[in-house]
Design an enzyme around this catalytic site. Structure first.
Site, PDB file in Angstrom:
ATOM      1  N   PHE A 110     -22.670 -19.218  19.424  1.00  0.00           N
ATOM      2  CA  PHE A 110     -21.745 -20.335  19.029  1.00  0.00           C
ATOM      3  C   PHE A 110     -21.205 -21.191  20.245  1.00  0.00           C
ATOM      4  CE2 PHE A 110     -17.907 -22.593  17.409  1.00  0.00           C
ATOM      5  CZ  PHE A 110     -18.445 -23.153  16.323  1.00  0.00           C
ATOM      6  N   ASP A 181     -18.940 -10.936  18.810  1.00  0.00           N
ATOM      7  CA  ASP A 181     -18.256 -11.924  17.897  1.00  0.00           C
ATOM      8  C   ASP A 181     -18.740 -11.612  16.516  1.00  0.00           C
ATOM      9  OD1 ASP A 181     -17.436 -14.238  16.370  1.00  0.00           O
ATOM     10  OD2 ASP A 181     -17.601 -15.403  18.368  1.00  0.00           O
ATOM     11  N   TYR A 206     -10.517 -17.422   8.862  1.00  0.00           N
ATOM     12  CA  TYR A 206     -10.871 -18.663   7.964  1.00  0.00           C
ATOM     13  C   TYR A 206     -12.091 -18.632   7.254  1.00  0.00           C
ATOM     14  CZ  TYR A 206     -12.194 -20.676  12.317  1.00  0.00           C
ATOM     15  OH  TYR A 206     -12.749 -20.912  13.346  1.00  0.00           O
ATOM     16  N   LYS A 207     -12.939 -17.958   7.618  1.00  0.00           N
ATOM     17  CA  LYS A 207     -14.581 -18.133   7.107  1.00  0.00           C
ATOM     18  C   LYS A 207     -14.514 -17.069   5.919  1.00  0.00           C
ATOM     19  CE  LYS A 207     -16.302 -19.816  11.412  1.00  0.00           C
ATOM     20  NZ  LYS A 207     -17.097 -19.463  12.652  1.00  0.00           N
ATOM     21  N   ARG A 353     -27.072 -25.618   5.447  1.00  0.00           N
ATOM     22  CA  ARG A 353     -26.652 -24.104   5.557  1.00  0.00           C
ATOM     23  C   ARG A 353     -25.843 -23.960   4.272  1.00  0.00           C
ATOM     24  NH1 ARG A 353     -22.539 -22.274  10.169  1.00  0.00           N
ATOM     25  NH2 ARG A 353     -20.851 -23.626   9.031  1.00  0.00           N
TER      26      ARG A 353
HETATM   27  C1  LIG Z   1     -16.313 -20.190  13.711  1.00  0.00           C
HETATM   28  C2  LIG Z   1     -16.561 -19.716  15.200  1.00  0.00           C
HETATM   29  C3  LIG Z   1     -15.973 -20.050  16.234  1.00  0.00           C
HETATM   30  C4  LIG Z   1     -14.487 -20.962  16.220  1.00  0.00           C
HETATM   31  O1  LIG Z   1     -13.731 -20.568  17.068  1.00  0.00           O
HETATM   32  P1  LIG Z   1     -12.254 -21.051  17.017  1.00  0.00           P
HETATM   33  O2  LIG Z   1     -11.578 -20.845  18.119  1.00  0.00           O
HETATM   34  O3  LIG Z   1     -11.678 -20.101  15.874  1.00  0.00           O
HETATM   35  O4  LIG Z   1     -12.308 -22.447  16.518  1.00  0.00           O
HETATM   36  C5  LIG Z   1     -16.422 -19.325  17.559  1.00  0.00           C
HETATM   37  N1  LIG Z   1     -17.310 -18.699  17.520  1.00  0.00           N
HETATM   38  C6  LIG Z   1     -18.123 -18.365  16.577  1.00  0.00           C
HETATM   39  C7  LIG Z   1     -19.369 -17.433  16.712  1.00  0.00           C
HETATM   40  C8  LIG Z   1     -17.814 -18.778  15.199  1.00  0.00           C
HETATM   41  O5  LIG Z   1     -18.639 -18.800  14.354  1.00  0.00           O
END
Ligand SMILES: *Cc1c(COP(=O)(O)O)cnc(C)c1O
Length: 394
Positions: A110, A181, A206-207, A353
């Site tokens: 990400f 992660d 939140y996911k 997705r």
């Molecule tokens: C959703 C997601 C994030 C988002 O990070 P935030 O700091 O909570 O906005 C970061 N890394 C990955 C792999 C994600 O899927």
């Protein structure tokens, strides 16, 4: 019919396949937040920190999340955002390998994780380098210069899943520290951090955990590791005795040292209620159900539109709980589907997705999504000028 579906507020007429981005509202969260606002904040005012257990929430909720990811009590702490957690994990991990200079990740990671790494490495100077390779080339890229292997277990675009245990072992054999992660893993796939033995992990709530927009992240530090590192983002609540207000930072024990500032009490109340939905759930079974539903969806979508390219592997051990396809008209197709009441999402450059969370997604939902997608394709509903430009949030 899923027996947990009724725990969630799902708007009438909507099929929700985007819980991998923002989980729906657990009904219990509304009442829990209201209670925290009225009976705790309203009535107890600042005494809430002591009387309502607000200060202990990050550790208590960390232990609850820990049960979903195979983490021992005291090794998970909640708060901050995932990007901050990644920064903290990486800063700590680098301290453990002072003679090495490379942070290895994959190009499927990400972007925010990569940005956080770039920012940290630039701030550190000293010749640190972020190296990204294709996701199937990670193992071969391990070598004596790699200080840290930092990966996201489930790819946010394709849904492909790394072999966490295998890569952790390979990286540690090569002398690297490992950070996982778990953004698209927590609450979606079985994770066992204790057996995997990685030094650090982080994820968001939140996911698939459904704790609501802006809900806090979590950080895991293996029990024997916390004591070896000084938090780079040292904050008063990571201090051994915050209310001594000593000028120098003395880190607390365990993962608590990675706490930074004041916890988001209302969001944590939502998280606490959201976690109730996972009580008694077997992540192995939940993931198997997600895979079966995703296969059903893939079959229906591909028969309606054979030009879709499927991106998600079919082998359950090699995938998360989403199903993704690519198509040059992907954005317009997702928008047309949303107009039909089926909410999925789009990821650049061309990815459709769909998150499958079997706590509330049922076969009937999947069948309704297939029917709607059939209408979108047969009627060329995607070919609408309104879908030609992307909205700010896709
Ligand atoms: C959703 C997601 C994030 C988002 O990070 P935030 O700091 O909570 O906005 C970061 N890394 C990955 C792999 C994600 O899927």
């Amino acid at each position: 019919m899923s027996d947990t579906r009724d725990l969630f507020h799902l708007p009438e007429g909507i099929v929700y396949l985007d819980g991998n981005s923002l989980g729906p509202l657990p009904k219990a969260a509304s009442s829990r937040i209201a209670r925290t606002v009225e009976a705790e904040w309203g009535e107890r005012l600042i005494n809430g920190w002591n009387e309502a257990g607000w200060m202990d929430q990050p550790a208590r909720l960390g232990n609850r999340i820990g049960r979903l990811i195979g983490a021992a009590p005291g090794t998970v702490v909640v708060g901050e955002t995932l990007t901050i957690r990644i920064f903290q994990c990486l800063a700590a991990a680098l301290q453990l390998r002072p003679d090495r200079r490379v942070v290895l990740s994959d190009t499927g990671n990400f972007p925010s994780d990569l940005y956080a790494a770039q920012g940290l490495l630039e701030a550190l100077g000293r010749g640190y380098q972020l190296k990204t390779v294709a996701s199937d080339a990670v193992e071969d890229a391990l070598g004596p210069d790699v200080a840290v292997l930092m990966l996201t277990e489930v790819d946010y675009r394709t849904g492909a899943r790394h072999d966490m245990a295998h890569l952790t072992r390979a990286a540690q054999d090569a002398g690297a520290v490992v950070i996982w992660d778990l953004a698209h893993s927590t609450g979606a796939v079985p994770v066992d951090l204790t057996t995997c033995n990685a030094e650090f992990a982080a994820g968001c709530t939140y996911k698939y955990l459904n704790a609501g927009p802006g809900a806090p992240a979590f950080l895991y530090a293996r029990a024997d590791i916390s004591e070896l590192v000084q938090p780079a983002l040292a904050g008063w609540l990571g201090h051994a005795a915050p209310f001594d207000f000593t000028p120098e930072f003395i880190p607390a024990g365990g993962a608590t040292r990675f706490r930074v500032g004041t916890p988001p009490v209302l969001q944590m109340a939502a998280l606490d209620a959201a976690l109730d939905a996972f009580e008694g759930q077997d992540l192995e079974l939940l993931h198997a159900r997600a895979c079966a539903l995703a296969e059903r969806l893939a079959e229906g979508f591909l028969s309606a539109c054979p030009e879709l390219e499927r991106l998600t592997p079919s082998e359950p051990a090699a995938r998360g709980s989403q199903i993704s396809f690519s198509h040059p008209k992907g954005y317009a197709m997702v928008q047309a589907l949303i107009a039909q009441g089926v909410i999925g999402d789009f990821r650049a450059p061309d990815i459709l997705r769909f998150g499958i969370a079997p706590l509330y997604v049922t076969e009937a939902d999947v069948d309704a999504a297939i029917t709607a997608f059939g209408r979108v394709i047969a009627g060329q509903l995607w070919d609408d000028p309104a879908y030609a430009t992307h909205k700010p949030v896709t």
